[in-house]
Write a protein that holds these residues in place. Structure first.
Motif: not given
Ligand SMILES: *Cc1c(COP(=O)(O)O)cnc(C)c1O
Length: 241
Positions: A150-166
């Motif tokens: 679950k965490a891997k999927l979400l962090y990967e999206e946060i890192d990939r998506n240009s609109m967001f940052e961790g």
């Protein structure tokens, strides 16, 4: 305080700090729910180690022998609010201060088999049901795999998506329980909020002290819910990037 990451808004887990050897104990909290950091390993110290595991107990395998005392409120991974689990090593129990109030002395509760006073029967019962469920799906090692996924999927999206940052600075300290992130352009928050609410997501607003967003992925949250959030984030990017 032996160490702090306050200098970087609590965005990492302090490491390699020196712990005085004359302490009664060192207290740590395994997972920070507000800032989304998590101890992946624990400090190796000569003094007794005490840990508040309220927010990640039973989410992953942990070698309990490292600790003199572990405590955890039930209300995140175990069951309803109202019960607290305490594990204490016998030699540490013997070192308690004399003159403690009866109720505040763990010895009282050990001697009475945790029934010195009337236990909160309903929370304890639901904890039992939850632990039976956990056992049935394969125990802590099975839920750990799901939580990591679950965490891997979400962090990967946060890192990939240009609109967001961790918001956690050191990626190795990112929590598998509380995923904290924010919009690169915070003025778009009303737009994003509208979208996730329409997808029937609730409760991903960050802690009031921090702002931004926090997706909590406790044991009870299925991976399908994470995928719904990821789809919303991708749609948000398509619309606003
Ligand atoms: C969840 C949590 C809290 C807050 O618990 P409440 O019962 O809601 O006050 C405090 N400390 C830790 C470590 C937690 O995980």
């Amino acid at each position: 305080m032996a160490s702090s990451s306050e200098d970087k808004k609590f965005g990492y887990i302090p490491k390699d700090y020196v712990v005085p050897e004359d302490l009664d104990y060192l207290h740590i909290t395994s997972n920070n729910t507000i800032y989304g950091t998590q101890h992946k390993s624990f400090p190796k110290v000569s003094v007794p180690l005490v840990c508040d595991m309220s927010s990640d107990i039973f989410s992953r395998k942990v070698d309990a022998r490292q600790f003199a005392l572990i405590y955890a409120g039930a209300q995140k991974n175990m069951g309803p609010a109202g019960a607290t689990m305490v594990m204490i090593r016998k030699d540490f129990l013997e070192k308690n201060k004399s003159g403690l109030l009866t109720m505040l002395d763990y010895k009282t509760h050990v001697k009475a088999g945790s029934m010195f006073n009337t236990p909160p029967v309903f929370p304890v019962y639901v904890v039992m049901l939850t632990l039976r469920w956990l056992k049935k799906i394969g125990g802590v090692s099975a839920i750990e795999k799901i939580n990591n996924e679950k965490a891997k999927l979400l962090y990967e999206e946060i890192d990939r998506n240009s609109m967001f940052e961790g918001t956690v600075i050191s990626k190795e300290d990112r929590s598998t329980m509380n995923v904290c992130f924010r919009l690169r352009n915070e003025s778009l928050e009303p737009e994003f909020d509208k979208m996730w609410k329409e997808a029937n997501i609730s409760g991903i607003r960050g802690h009031r002290d921090v702002g931004g967003y926090r997706a909590s992925l406790y044991n009870a949250l299925p991976i399908e819910s994470v995928k719904v959030l990821i789809e919303v984030m991708q749609e948000f990017e398509r619309k606003f990037a």
